[in-house]
Motif scaffolding. Structure first.
Motif, PDB file in Angstrom:
ATOM      1  N   HIS A   1     -17.627  30.047 -42.287  1.00 22.20           N
ATOM      2  CA  HIS A   1     -16.769  30.033 -43.758  1.00 22.20           C
ATOM      3  C   HIS A   1     -16.622  31.524 -43.447  1.00 22.20           C
ATOM      4  O   HIS A   1     -17.098  32.609 -43.376  1.00 22.20           O
ATOM      5  N   LEU A   2     -15.312  32.027 -43.421  1.00 23.35           N
ATOM      6  CA  LEU A   2     -15.123  33.647 -44.139  1.00 23.35           C
ATOM      7  C   LEU A   2     -13.823  33.422 -45.323  1.00 23.35           C
ATOM      8  O   LEU A   2     -13.241  32.813 -45.844  1.00 23.35           O
ATOM      9  N   LYS A   3     -14.264  34.750 -45.824  1.00 27.57           N
ATOM     10  CA  LYS A   3     -13.534  35.463 -46.957  1.00 27.57           C
ATOM     11  C   LYS A   3     -13.039  36.472 -47.058  1.00 27.57           C
ATOM     12  O   LYS A   3     -14.277  37.016 -46.653  1.00 27.57           O
ATOM     13  N   TYR A   4     -11.490  36.875 -47.422  1.00 25.14           N
ATOM     14  CA  TYR A   4     -11.373  37.977 -47.391  1.00 25.14           C
ATOM     15  C   TYR A   4     -11.281  38.156 -48.518  1.00 25.14           C
ATOM     16  O   TYR A   4     -10.583  37.902 -48.985  1.00 25.14           O
ATOM     17  N   SER A   5     -11.483  39.529 -49.226  1.00 24.11           N
ATOM     18  CA  SER A   5     -11.003  40.152 -50.633  1.00 24.11           C
ATOM     19  C   SER A   5     -10.660  42.305 -50.486  1.00 24.11           C
ATOM     20  O   SER A   5     -11.486  42.349 -49.557  1.00 24.11           O
ATOM     21  N   PHE A   6      -9.452  42.232 -51.076  1.00 24.71           N
ATOM     22  CA  PHE A   6      -8.884  43.316 -50.780  1.00 24.71           C
ATOM     23  C   PHE A   6     -10.086  43.970 -51.083  1.00 24.71           C
ATOM     24  O   PHE A   6     -11.000  44.325 -52.362  1.00 24.71           O
ATOM     25  N   ASN A   7     -10.191  45.387 -50.437  1.00 25.59           N
ATOM     26  CA  ASN A   7     -11.652  46.767 -51.006  1.00 25.59           C
ATOM     27  C   ASN A   7     -10.814  47.795 -50.951  1.00 25.59           C
ATOM     28  O   ASN A   7     -10.021  48.018 -49.962  1.00 25.59           O
ATOM     29  N   GLU A   8      -9.907  48.473 -52.263  1.00 25.71           N
ATOM     30  CA  GLU A   8      -9.591  49.614 -51.908  1.00 25.71           C
ATOM     31  C   GLU A   8     -10.611  50.756 -51.489  1.00 25.71           C
ATOM     32  O   GLU A   8     -10.192  51.587 -50.915  1.00 25.71           O
ATOM     33  N   ASP A   9     -11.539  50.282 -51.406  1.00 22.56           N
ATOM     34  CA  ASP A   9     -12.727  51.409 -50.583  1.00 22.56           C
ATOM     35  C   ASP A   9     -13.229  51.066 -49.588  1.00 22.56           C
ATOM     36  O   ASP A   9     -13.153  51.809 -48.558  1.00 22.56           O
ATOM     37  N   SER A  10     -12.542  50.002 -48.138  1.00 24.15           N
ATOM     38  CA  SER A  10     -12.794  49.839 -47.618  1.00 24.15           C
ATOM     39  C   SER A  10     -12.129  51.186 -46.516  1.00 24.15           C
ATOM     40  O   SER A  10     -10.893  52.037 -47.285  1.00 24.15           O
ATOM     41  N   VAL A  11     -12.518  51.614 -45.512  1.00 17.93           N
ATOM     42  CA  VAL A  11     -11.744  52.586 -44.555  1.00 17.93           C
ATOM     43  C   VAL A  11     -10.528  51.602 -44.178  1.00 17.93           C
ATOM     44  O   VAL A  11      -9.542  50.890 -44.426  1.00 17.93           O
ATOM     45  N   ASP A  12      -9.651  53.537 -43.938  1.00 19.19           N
ATOM     46  CA  ASP A  12      -8.594  52.557 -43.110  1.00 19.19           C
ATOM     47  C   ASP A  12      -7.914  51.698 -42.161  1.00 19.19           C
ATOM     48  O   ASP A  12      -9.105  52.442 -41.394  1.00 19.19           O
ATOM     49  N   ASN A  13      -7.237  50.607 -41.682  1.00 17.18           N
ATOM     50  CA  ASN A  13      -6.903  50.235 -40.653  1.00 17.18           C
ATOM     51  C   ASN A  13      -8.151  49.149 -40.865  1.00 17.18           C
ATOM     52  O   ASN A  13      -8.202  49.099 -39.904  1.00 17.18           O
TER      53      ASN A  13
ATOM     54  N   TYR B   1     -10.582  45.488 -42.572  1.00 20.85           N
ATOM     55  CA  TYR B   1     -10.232  44.434 -43.591  1.00 20.85           C
ATOM     56  C   TYR B   1     -12.045  43.895 -44.587  1.00 20.85           C
ATOM     57  O   TYR B   1     -13.138  44.073 -43.487  1.00 20.85           O
ATOM     58  N   SER B   2     -11.850  43.915 -45.605  1.00 21.97           N
ATOM     59  CA  SER B   2     -13.313  43.988 -46.050  1.00 21.97           C
ATOM     60  C   SER B   2     -13.098  42.318 -45.704  1.00 21.97           C
ATOM     61  O   SER B   2     -12.441  41.740 -46.789  1.00 21.97           O
ATOM     62  N   ILE B   3     -14.009  41.482 -45.754  1.00 20.85           N
ATOM     63  CA  ILE B   3     -14.945  40.331 -45.391  1.00 20.85           C
ATOM     64  C   ILE B   3     -15.654  40.089 -45.554  1.00 20.85           C
ATOM     65  O   ILE B   3     -16.705  40.655 -45.214  1.00 20.85           O
ATOM     66  N   MET B   4     -16.114  38.278 -46.145  1.00 21.74           N
ATOM     67  CA  MET B   4     -17.464  37.974 -46.102  1.00 21.74           C
ATOM     68  C   MET B   4     -17.526  37.253 -45.573  1.00 21.74           C
ATOM     69  O   MET B   4     -17.331  35.732 -45.522  1.00 21.74           O
ATOM     70  N   VAL B   5     -18.348  37.103 -43.993  1.00 24.38           N
ATOM     71  CA  VAL B   5     -18.866  36.394 -43.299  1.00 24.38           C
ATOM     72  C   VAL B   5     -20.099  35.205 -43.808  1.00 24.38           C
ATOM     73  O   VAL B   5     -21.110  36.177 -43.210  1.00 24.38           O
ATOM     74  N   GLU B   6     -20.159  34.266 -43.660  1.00 28.22           N
ATOM     75  CA  GLU B   6     -21.424  33.197 -44.436  1.00 28.22           C
ATOM     76  C   GLU B   6     -22.563  34.402 -44.671  1.00 28.22           C
ATOM     77  O   GLU B   6     -23.579  34.172 -44.557  1.00 28.22           O
ATOM     78  N   ASP B   7     -21.623  34.979 -45.667  1.00 26.10           N
ATOM     79  CA  ASP B   7     -22.790  35.950 -47.022  1.00 26.10           C
ATOM     80  C   ASP B   7     -23.299  37.091 -46.685  1.00 26.10           C
ATOM     81  O   ASP B   7     -23.692  38.088 -46.993  1.00 26.10           O
ATOM     82  N   LYS B   8     -22.486  37.521 -45.247  1.00 28.57           N
ATOM     83  CA  LYS B   8     -22.746  38.300 -44.891  1.00 28.57           C
ATOM     84  C   LYS B   8     -21.467  40.171 -45.364  1.00 28.57           C
ATOM     85  O   LYS B   8     -20.345  39.448 -44.834  1.00 28.57           O
ATOM     86  N   GLU B   9     -21.695  40.617 -45.964  1.00 26.33           N
ATOM     87  CA  GLU B   9     -19.977  41.615 -46.164  1.00 26.33           C
ATOM     88  C   GLU B   9     -19.728  42.417 -44.367  1.00 26.33           C
ATOM     89  O   GLU B   9     -21.174  43.377 -43.786  1.00 26.33           O
ATOM     90  N   LEU B  10     -18.783  42.446 -44.016  1.00 26.07           N
ATOM     91  CA  LEU B  10     -18.320  43.299 -43.552  1.00 26.07           C
ATOM     92  C   LEU B  10     -16.553  43.979 -43.582  1.00 26.07           C
ATOM     93  O   LEU B  10     -16.112  43.753 -43.671  1.00 26.07           O
TER      94      LEU B  10
END
Length: 237
Positions: free
Chosen positions: A200-212, A214-223
């Motif tokens: 299961h994957l969830k994408y959430s826009f994150n202004e603090d993410s490094v350029d280029n 994507y901040s995602i949550m995969v099985e409750d793990k942030e990547l």
């Protein structure tokens, strides 16, 4: 209505709808009229026809949204167009200003077999020359490795649902990872992050993410994943 009987005109409408609303966004009649160079009244008549065919949901004075069936056809023709653009530029060295028009002329007659051969020859490209994501193929594979090993494509089942890459998602979109595209090196890099088909994957826009990235949550793990991975990880919405 079978796909081999769909007119070029209908494919063009669905392609423009996908380009402007691939993630369920409503596309206005005005936008379609501008992009297609067709009078608003004529666009309205076609949208009514497309709704009757089950390809869109149309709301007068507001616009249209692709249905699952419309999305399936739109992704297929868009995939052919963008792969052709890649081929025309990288292999045939056609001038950049000419490739879009030539791809438009060729996409409607490109067979599925030829599309697959182009994809393999181009090493499973993820972006067209304009840096738009090339949709995934509609084979029911987990990854490109399965495609490489397949000898008889007449025996391959087509996927029954539509996919979007992580880089095409809007904030807070989520779904199941259903296809991962790329060469062995990219597939290994993605696997090293414990991202695999069925997650299961969830994408959430994150202004603090490094350029280029994507901040995602995969099985409750942030990547945070780079754009190359985001272009090639596809989820079923």
């Amino acid at each position: 209505m079978s796909e081999d009987k769909i007119s070029e005109n209908i494919e063009e409408y669905l392609e423009v709808l996908y380009r402007n609303g691939s993630n369920g966004e409503q596309v206005s009649t005005t936008k379609l009229s501008k992009d297609l160079g067709i009078a608003p009244g004529s666009v309205t008549q076609m949208l009514k026809k497309l709704e009757n065919l089950g390809y869109i949901n149309y709301t007068p004075y507001k616009g249209a949204i692709l249905t699952d069936e419309g999305m399936k056809i739109a992704q297929k023709i868009t995939r052919k167009h963008r792969i052709l653009e890649k081929f025309l530029m990288d292999v045939l060295k056609i001038k950049e200003e000419n490739i879009h028009e030539q791809a438009c002329e060729m996409e409607h007659t490109l067979s599925d077999e030829a599309e697959r051969a182009l994809c393999t020859m181009l090493h499973n490209p993820d972006l067209c020359p304009e840096d738009n994501v090339i949709p995934a193929c509609d084979f029911d594979f987990d990854s490109c490795k399965q495609c490489y090993s397949q000898k008889d494509f007449d025996q391959v089942i087509n996927r029954k649902f539509n996919l979007l890459s992580v880089s095409e998602l809007t904030s807070d979109s989520e779904g199941t990872v259903s296809f991962i595209r790329g060469n062995d090196e990219l597939l290994d890099d993605i696997a090293a992050l414990n991202i695999q088909v069925g997650n299961h994957l969830k994408y959430s826009f994150n202004e603090d993410s490094v350029d280029n990235s994507y901040s995602i949550m995969v099985e409750d793990k942030e990547l945070n994943i780079p754009v190359e991975m985001a272009n090639n990880i596809f989820i079923r919405i």
